[in-house]
Design a protein around this motif. Structure first.
Motif, mmCIF file in Angstrom:
data_model
loop_
_atom_site.group_PDB
_atom_site.id
_atom_site.type_symbol
_atom_site.label_atom_id
_atom_site.label_comp_id
_atom_site.label_asym_id
_atom_site.label_seq_id
_atom_site.Cartn_x
_atom_site.Cartn_y
_atom_site.Cartn_z
ATOM 1 N N TYR A 100 0.804 -1.226 0.000
ATOM 2 C CA TYR A 100 0.000 0.000 0.000
ATOM 3 C C TYR A 100 0.839 1.279 0.000
ATOM 4 N N LEU A 101 2.049 1.214 -0.516
ATOM 5 C CA LEU A 101 2.896 2.398 -0.462
ATOM 6 C C LEU A 101 2.780 3.275 -1.705
ATOM 7 N N ARG B 196 -6.837 -1.476 4.861
ATOM 8 C CA ARG B 196 -5.636 -2.101 4.321
ATOM 9 C C ARG B 196 -5.509 -3.507 4.910
ATOM 10 N N HIS B 197 -5.206 -4.445 4.040
ATOM 11 C CA HIS B 197 -5.168 -5.853 4.436
ATOM 12 C C HIS B 197 -3.722 -6.339 4.448
ATOM 13 N N PHE B 198 -3.280 -6.779 5.614
ATOM 14 C CA PHE B 198 -1.909 -7.260 5.784
ATOM 15 C C PHE B 198 -1.925 -8.700 6.307
ATOM 16 N N PRO C 101 9.909 5.490 6.822
ATOM 17 C CA PRO C 101 9.107 4.788 7.827
ATOM 18 C C PRO C 101 7.660 5.278 7.906
ATOM 19 N N THR C 102 7.435 6.588 7.669
ATOM 20 C CA THR C 102 6.073 7.120 7.717
ATOM 21 C C THR C 102 5.796 7.902 6.431
ATOM 22 N N PRO C 103 5.551 7.206 5.327
ATOM 23 C CA PRO C 103 5.306 7.915 4.062
ATOM 24 C C PRO C 103 4.050 8.779 4.100
ATOM 25 N N ARG D 209 9.009 -1.564 2.351
ATOM 26 C CA ARG D 209 8.582 -1.743 3.736
ATOM 27 C C ARG D 209 7.950 -3.122 3.873
ATOM 28 N N LEU D 210 8.434 -3.881 4.833
ATOM 29 C CA LEU D 210 7.890 -5.203 5.129
ATOM 30 C C LEU D 210 7.109 -5.106 6.429
#
Length: 235
Positions: free
Chosen positions: A50-51, A96-98, A150-152, A58-59
């Protein structure tokens, strides 16, 4: 053992506190072998899809739990993650699905002790019968030609009560400054989490936060920054 309250009273004023790595280790009762075993869970994270166009590698994984004031916790059904308090309109209300936490991660005793510590810390802010807990292990990867963000989403809040960031590992990395702001955007606190075990806590209701880009220290090798973000919200 140092009284945890000597640190967490800062959550009420100014709204943020930093617990050094050696104190976190004392509070959790962890030694080098337990920490190394905990660190290995970050090798099993999966890419964050989702970036958008940020280019950041990012993992991550994601877990959802209920945490009682006693420190007892129970797993909740795996669900979509929504960040209702995000001030970036691109993310408000987005599902968002992780991938879920692995069974080994969820059962790790270090995680259980950390949840208990966070329940004790959050009690200075509120005292619900059970906290809603979201667990986010992150690995940010950077190379010579591409920084890691880290925080886009930029300066934001998570829409929770307590937000915590635990540095788990940091290799060949420079940057990654954690900054906390007053609601009007004026700076309140900033630090670079350098030593694994350093724990940053914030009252998310009264502050905003972000983390700056990460770059490789030695340009011929990749860099990574492993962090565990756990949030506690009142139901």
């Amino acid at each position: 053992m140092t009284d945890l309250a000597s640190f967490t009273r800062q959550l009420t004023d100014p709204g943020v506190c930093l617990i050094p790595a050696d104190e976190t280790a004392r509070q959790l009762g962890t030694g080098p072998e337990q920490w190394a075993a905990f660190d290995r869970h970050w090798d099993e994270l999966l890419p964050d899809p989702y970036l958008r166009s940020s280019g950041t590698v990012r993992l991550r994984r994601y877990g959802h739990m209920g945490l009682r004031r006693s420190g007892e916790w129970r797993s909740r059904p795996h669900d979509a993650f929504v960040q209702p308090g995000n001030t970036n309109p691109l993310y408000i209300g987005e599902e968002r699905h992780f991938a879920p936490l692995t069974e080994a991660f969820a059962a790790d005793p270090v995680l259980a002790r950390l949840l208990s510590l966070l329940a004790e810390a959050a009690a200075v802010l509120a005292d619900p019968p059970e906290w809603t807990v979201k667990i986010h292990p992150f690995r940010i990867v950077a190379t010579a030609g591409r920084s890691g963000e880290p925080t886009p989403e930029g300066v934001h809040r998570d829409g929770v009560t307590l937000v915590s960031s635990l540095l788990v590992d940091r290799r060949n990395a420079v940057g990654g400054e954690s900054a906390v702001y007053h609601p009007d955007g004026t700076p309140l606190f900033s630090t670079v989490l350098e030593q694994p075990g350093t724990l940053l806590l914030g009252d998310d209701r009264s502050t905003l936060h972000e983390v700056s880009a990460v770059w490789p220290r030695a340009t011929g090798q990749p860099a990574h920054r492993d962090v565990l973000v756990i949030t506690l919200a009142e139901p």
